[in-house]
Scaffold this motif. Sequence first.
Motif, PDB file in Angstrom:
ATOM      1  N   LYS A   5     -34.970  20.323  27.242  1.00 37.90           N
ATOM      2  CA  LYS A   5     -36.175  19.643  26.763  1.00 37.90           C
ATOM      3  C   LYS A   5     -36.075  18.141  26.958  1.00 37.90           C
ATOM      4  N   VAL A   6     -34.906  17.584  26.660  1.00 43.61           N
ATOM      5  CA  VAL A   6     -34.714  16.145  26.840  1.00 43.61           C
ATOM      6  C   VAL A   6     -34.947  15.780  28.303  1.00 43.61           C
ATOM      7  N   LYS A   7     -34.325  16.535  29.192  1.00 43.87           N
ATOM      8  CA  LYS A   7     -34.458  16.251  30.624  1.00 43.87           C
ATOM      9  C   LYS A   7     -35.906  16.410  31.089  1.00 43.87           C
ATOM     10  N   GLN A   8     -36.571  17.473  30.644  1.00 47.31           N
ATOM     11  CA  GLN A   8     -37.960  17.709  31.034  1.00 47.31           C
ATOM     12  C   GLN A   8     -38.847  16.543  30.607  1.00 47.31           C
ATOM     13  N   LEU A   9     -38.726  16.132  29.342  1.00 46.06           N
ATOM     14  CA  LEU A   9     -39.539  15.030  28.840  1.00 46.06           C
ATOM     15  C   LEU A   9     -39.213  13.723  29.561  1.00 46.06           C
ATOM     16  N   ARG A  10     -37.934  13.488  29.782  1.00 45.49           N
ATOM     17  CA  ARG A  10     -37.521  12.261  30.474  1.00 45.49           C
ATOM     18  C   ARG A  10     -38.138  12.207  31.871  1.00 45.49           C
ATOM     19  N   MET A  11     -38.057  13.304  32.577  1.00 48.86           N
ATOM     20  CA  MET A  11     -38.571  13.329  33.942  1.00 48.86           C
ATOM     21  C   MET A  11     -40.103  13.246  33.970  1.00 48.86           C
ATOM     22  N   GLU A  12     -40.770  13.905  33.010  1.00 52.47           N
ATOM     23  CA  GLU A  12     -42.229  13.829  32.937  1.00 52.47           C
ATOM     24  C   GLU A  12     -42.697  12.394  32.732  1.00 52.47           C
ATOM     25  N   GLN A  13     -41.885  11.609  32.030  1.00 48.12           N
ATOM     26  CA  GLN A  13     -42.255  10.222  31.749  1.00 48.12           C
ATOM     27  C   GLN A  13     -41.737   9.257  32.810  1.00 48.12           C
ATOM     28  N   GLY A  14     -41.108   9.813  33.835  1.00 51.85           N
ATOM     29  CA  GLY A  14     -40.654   8.990  34.948  1.00 51.85           C
ATOM     30  C   GLY A  14     -39.478   8.084  34.619  1.00 51.85           C
ATOM     31  N   LEU A  15     -38.679   8.492  33.635  1.00 52.45           N
ATOM     32  CA  LEU A  15     -37.517   7.691  33.255  1.00 52.45           C
ATOM     33  C   LEU A  15     -36.265   8.223  33.936  1.00 52.45           C
ATOM     34  N   THR A  16     -35.402   7.316  34.352  1.00 52.79           N
ATOM     35  CA  THR A  16     -34.098   7.736  34.843  1.00 52.79           C
ATOM     36  C   THR A  16     -33.186   7.968  33.648  1.00 52.79           C
ATOM     37  N   LEU A  17     -32.068   8.595  33.894  1.00 54.41           N
ATOM     38  CA  LEU A  17     -31.082   8.816  32.844  1.00 54.41           C
ATOM     39  C   LEU A  17     -30.641   7.475  32.266  1.00 54.41           C
ATOM     40  N   THR A  18     -30.417   6.518  33.134  1.00 54.47           N
ATOM     41  CA  THR A  18     -29.981   5.182  32.703  1.00 54.47           C
ATOM     42  C   THR A  18     -31.045   4.501  31.851  1.00 54.47           C
ATOM     43  N   GLU A  19     -32.308   4.591  32.264  1.00 51.24           N
ATOM     44  CA  GLU A  19     -33.387   3.955  31.507  1.00 51.24           C
ATOM     45  C   GLU A  19     -33.501   4.549  30.105  1.00 51.24           C
ATOM     46  N   LEU A  20     -33.471   5.880  30.008  1.00 48.54           N
ATOM     47  CA  LEU A  20     -33.577   6.511  28.693  1.00 48.54           C
ATOM     48  C   LEU A  20     -32.387   6.133  27.818  1.00 48.54           C
ATOM     49  N   ALA A  21     -31.195   6.188  28.385  1.00 45.81           N
ATOM     50  CA  ALA A  21     -29.993   5.828  27.616  1.00 45.81           C
ATOM     51  C   ALA A  21     -30.078   4.387  27.112  1.00 45.81           C
ATOM     52  N   ASP A  22     -30.494   3.472  27.991  1.00 43.93           N
ATOM     53  CA  ASP A  22     -30.592   2.057  27.597  1.00 43.93           C
ATOM     54  C   ASP A  22     -31.640   1.849  26.509  1.00 43.93           C
ATOM     55  N   LYS A  23     -32.818   2.438  26.684  1.00 44.57           N
ATOM     56  CA  LYS A  23     -33.897   2.261  25.708  1.00 44.57           C
ATOM     57  C   LYS A  23     -33.549   2.873  24.352  1.00 44.57           C
ATOM     58  N   ALA A  24     -32.815   3.984  24.386  1.00 49.88           N
ATOM     59  CA  ALA A  24     -32.457   4.661  23.140  1.00 49.88           C
ATOM     60  C   ALA A  24     -31.183   4.099  22.522  1.00 49.88           C
ATOM     61  N   GLY A  25     -30.447   3.319  23.289  1.00 46.64           N
ATOM     62  CA  GLY A  25     -29.195   2.763  22.773  1.00 46.64           C
ATOM     63  C   GLY A  25     -28.109   3.813  22.640  1.00 46.64           C
ATOM     64  N   VAL A  26     -28.057   4.736  23.599  1.00 47.73           N
ATOM     65  CA  VAL A  26     -27.024   5.780  23.593  1.00 47.73           C
ATOM     66  C   VAL A  26     -26.239   5.695  24.898  1.00 47.73           C
ATOM     67  N   ALA A  27     -25.070   6.304  24.899  1.00 45.14           N
ATOM     68  CA  ALA A  27     -24.238   6.300  26.090  1.00 45.14           C
ATOM     69  C   ALA A  27     -24.837   7.198  27.169  1.00 45.14           C
ATOM     70  N   LYS A  28     -24.918   6.669  28.376  1.00 43.84           N
ATOM     71  CA  LYS A  28     -25.462   7.422  29.500  1.00 43.84           C
ATOM     72  C   LYS A  28     -24.649   8.696  29.732  1.00 43.84           C
ATOM     73  N   SER A  29     -23.345   8.593  29.620  1.00 42.57           N
ATOM     74  CA  SER A  29     -22.487   9.757  29.858  1.00 42.57           C
ATOM     75  C   SER A  29     -22.746  10.858  28.827  1.00 42.57           C
ATOM     76  N   TYR A  30     -22.981  10.459  27.577  1.00 40.96           N
ATOM     77  CA  TYR A  30     -23.256  11.454  26.534  1.00 40.96           C
ATOM     78  C   TYR A  30     -24.623  12.095  26.759  1.00 40.96           C
ATOM     79  N   LEU A  31     -25.622  11.274  27.099  1.00 43.05           N
ATOM     80  CA  LEU A  31     -26.953  11.802  27.389  1.00 43.05           C
ATOM     81  C   LEU A  31     -26.878  12.793  28.550  1.00 43.05           C
ATOM     82  N   SER A  32     -26.134  12.444  29.573  1.00 43.44           N
ATOM     83  CA  SER A  32     -25.965  13.334  30.719  1.00 43.44           C
ATOM     84  C   SER A  32     -25.323  14.655  30.303  1.00 43.44           C
ATOM     85  N   SER A  33     -24.318  14.574  29.439  1.00 41.39           N
ATOM     86  CA  SER A  33     -23.656  15.812  29.005  1.00 41.39           C
ATOM     87  C   SER A  33     -24.581  16.679  28.158  1.00 41.39           C
ATOM     88  N   ILE A  34     -25.505  16.057  27.429  1.00 40.80           N
ATOM     89  CA  ILE A  34     -26.502  16.816  26.665  1.00 40.80           C
ATOM     90  C   ILE A  34     -27.463  17.502  27.628  1.00 40.80           C
TER      91      ILE A  34
END
Length: 113
Positions: A5-34
């Motif tokens: 769901k996270v990936k689907q929503l992120r992609m629908e909004q045109g965000l990269t993994l890095t952009e979402l991680a930065d905006k949310a203040g979370v680690a990119k590596s952790y977001l990727s593992s989720i």
Amino acid sequence: MIGKKVKQLRMEQGLTLTELADKAGVAKSYLSSIEREVQSNPSIHFLEKISAVLGVPLETFIHNQPIPQPQEQLDEGWLSLVREAMDSGISKEEFAEFLEYNKWRNRHKRPEN
């Protein structure tokens, strides 16, 4: 399920993994593992950050609810406010920050006597 769901929503909004991680203040590596479902049990705090950036209720992830779809068009009053905000130079990030502050303020209001 949460990661998909996270990936689907992120992609629908045109965000990269890095952009979402930065905006949310979370680690990119952790977001990727989720998203890859290597980690399948993220904390509520993590999900709150992600849901705020993606603009969906936290329940979308917790209760396996379907992703909310817009039900109606904005009325002219809302469109006018959005246009005015855009014309004044407010960025999406600044507007999102204001909304988050307002949510926080409403949660921490003192009850009136």
